[in-house]
Scaffold this active site. Structure first.
Site, PDB file in Angstrom:
ATOM      1  N   HIS A 271     124.692  34.843  64.877  1.00  0.00           N
ATOM      2  CA  HIS A 271     123.281  34.753  64.473  1.00  0.00           C
ATOM      3  C   HIS A 271     122.636  36.126  64.638  1.00  0.00           C
ATOM      4  O   HIS A 271     122.956  36.873  65.538  1.00  0.00           O
ATOM      5  CB  HIS A 271     122.540  33.736  65.357  1.00  0.00           C
ATOM      6  CG  HIS A 271     121.280  33.242  64.751  1.00  0.00           C
ATOM      7  ND1 HIS A 271     120.097  33.927  64.837  1.00  0.00           N
ATOM      8  CD2 HIS A 271     121.024  32.161  63.978  1.00  0.00           C
ATOM      9  CE1 HIS A 271     119.153  33.263  64.194  1.00  0.00           C
ATOM     10  NE2 HIS A 271     119.686  32.192  63.655  1.00  0.00           N
ATOM     11  N   ASP A 328     124.203  25.625  61.972  1.00  0.00           N
ATOM     12  CA  ASP A 328     124.999  25.103  60.851  1.00  0.00           C
ATOM     13  C   ASP A 328     126.370  24.603  61.254  1.00  0.00           C
ATOM     14  O   ASP A 328     127.083  24.039  60.417  1.00  0.00           O
ATOM     15  CB  ASP A 328     125.161  26.213  59.792  1.00  0.00           C
ATOM     16  CG  ASP A 328     123.822  26.555  59.167  1.00  0.00           C
ATOM     17  OD1 ASP A 328     123.449  27.742  59.168  1.00  0.00           O
ATOM     18  OD2 ASP A 328     123.126  25.612  58.736  1.00  0.00           O
TER      19      ASP A 328
END
Ligand code: SDX
Length: 391
Positions: A271, A328
């Protein structure tokens, strides 16, 4: 800001976009919507309460929520011409392309709500998007499976109406599964906002030109489509499926990722901001076990995902790069268990993110200190030079 506890950063990064909506601490793995921790919001509020909180800044009173819910239900019908718009798109089109086209087409139907400087236009556009985008998302799904579009049923809640539009058919009554309904509600909440991510920044940048809200949100949907952003949830399922089909085992795949074979990445990992466990991923992982058990679904892909996480979190390659599961990583397994086709996963992300996009668009167009500036550039090209003589 009067009456609000402001966070002392100790420095002012003038280039940073300013906002009052969502706070992330990537090192601590903290996410707060208008100051409320995601762990509390995900379990204590409904999706429409979260939408109101993000857009208007506070948790709605009972009457505010009732009125908000009623006004949204009143706008779920699409203009019949717009419904026919979807007939012209090919059934094999990706549902994200269908959705961004449909949302952009809203600008062609609702000429009475396009002025971003008119508060009434902003309000009615907000309601139309929250009401109609889920209907369009379901039409994108029905289009891809060759089934007839249903009309919304305004006696149902926001989430249940969406589920029926996706899984109901003209041939028989549709019974909402409460496990699916509550799990989807929580997943939509977890996706509702995430400060200046790529798609939200896109919505703000397009809106900063005084483009209308529909055009700005359509741009955000297209930004989200990318596999490095919202498209990752679809890419994770493909990755888990490839691992399962290859029979080579999880450890071998992790080695290929570490060797950077042909751009092989651990999709759903890493991320830009979180250099710790994404707090949303923890909550999604909890739901995955609950939902699959409640639905009586066993999916080997969930076991592969858990093994991947276990191996990666113990491996220095990922620890050194501070790579952890992001939002996700586990969502796709749940969406699959609910019955959504893989190509609908990013559409579901977009439905969840819609209130955040709207909240940022409204903040940017109304609060001068949160305006997004023209992105700054560091020029790395040639110094001044002349054309060859005679040109
Ligand atoms: C979302 O911004 C948001 O808030 C987004 C989002 C939201 O709610 O809106 O949270 C939603 O988009 C989540 C992210 C979904 N994307 C993926 O899961 C795709 C896989 N992840 C990556 O592509 C990557 O991790 C990013 C793009 C998400 C973040 O990349 P970074 O932090 O900028 O890291 P980087 O690209 O600079 O890489 C740093 C190192 C590199 O290795 P070295 O060159 O140093 O040897 O880490 C490696 C990268 O190769 N790396 C990965 C990896 N992600 C980074 N290696 C393997 N697998 C990965 N997933």
């Amino acid at each position: 800001q009067t009456g609000m506890t402001t966070l002392d950063y100790g420095f002012v990064n003038t280039a940073a976009t300013k906002s009052n909506i969502t706070y992330i601490d990537g090192d601590q793995g903290i996410l707060r919507y208008r100051g409320y921790p995601i762990e509390q919001v995900a379990k204590g509020l409904s999706f429409l309460e979260v939408a109101w909180l993000l857009i208007y800044g506070e948790i709605p009173t009972e009457s505010e929520l009732e009125d908000f819910d009623r006004r949204i239900r009143r706008h779920t019908l699409l203009h019949e011409d717009l419904k026919r718009f979807f007939d012209g798109l090919p059934h094999q089109a990706h549902p994200m392309s269908v959705l961004s086209s449909g949302v952009s087409a809203l600008s062609t139907y609702y000429q009475d709500s396009l002025d971003p400087t008119n508060p009434e236009h902003v309000e009615i556009s907000t309601l139309r998007l929250l009401a109609k985008m889920p209907v369009m998302a379901a039409y994108a799904h029905k289009k891809s499976v060759g089934q007839a579009f249903l009309y919304p049923d305004n006696t149902l809640s926001f989430v249940d109406n969406f589920l029926r539009l996706n899984f109901g058919t003209m041939a028989e009554p549709y019974e909402v599964n409460p496990v699916v309904s509550s799990a989807l509600e929580r997943l939509l909440i977890l996706h509702a906002d995430h400060e200046q991510n790529a798609s939200t920044s896109t919505v703000r940048l397009v809106g900063s030109t005084q483009a209308n809200m529909f055009a700005s949100i359509s741009a955000g949907i297209n930004a989200l489509f990318g596999p490095l952003h919202g498209g990752a949830n679809e890419a994770v399922l493909s990755m888990l499926g490839d691992i399962q089909a290859s029979g080579e085992g999880v450890a071998k795949y992790v080695e290929r990722v570490k060797n950077k074979e042909a751009g092989v990445k651990l999709m759903g990992f890493g991320h830009r901001v979180y250099k710790n466990y994404d707090p949303r991923a923890k909550l999604v992982k909890e739901s995955a076990d609950e939902v699959l058990e409640a639905l009586g679904v066993h999916d080997d892909l969930l076991e592969i995902a858990k093994e991947l996480e276990q191996i990666a979190l113990a491996d220095d390659y990922f620890k050194e790069r501070r790579l952890y599961p992001n939002v996700d990583f586990y969502t796709g397994v749940i969406y699959k268990a609910m019955g959504f086709p893989t190509r609908m996963f990013t559409v579901l992300f977009a439905i969840g993110r819609l209130p955040g996009w709207i909240a940022h668009w409204r903040e940017m167009t109304s609060d001068p200190q949160t305006k997004i500036g023209r992105p700054q550039q560091l020029y790395l090209g040639h110094a001044a030079r002349d054309l060859p003589t005679g040109r």
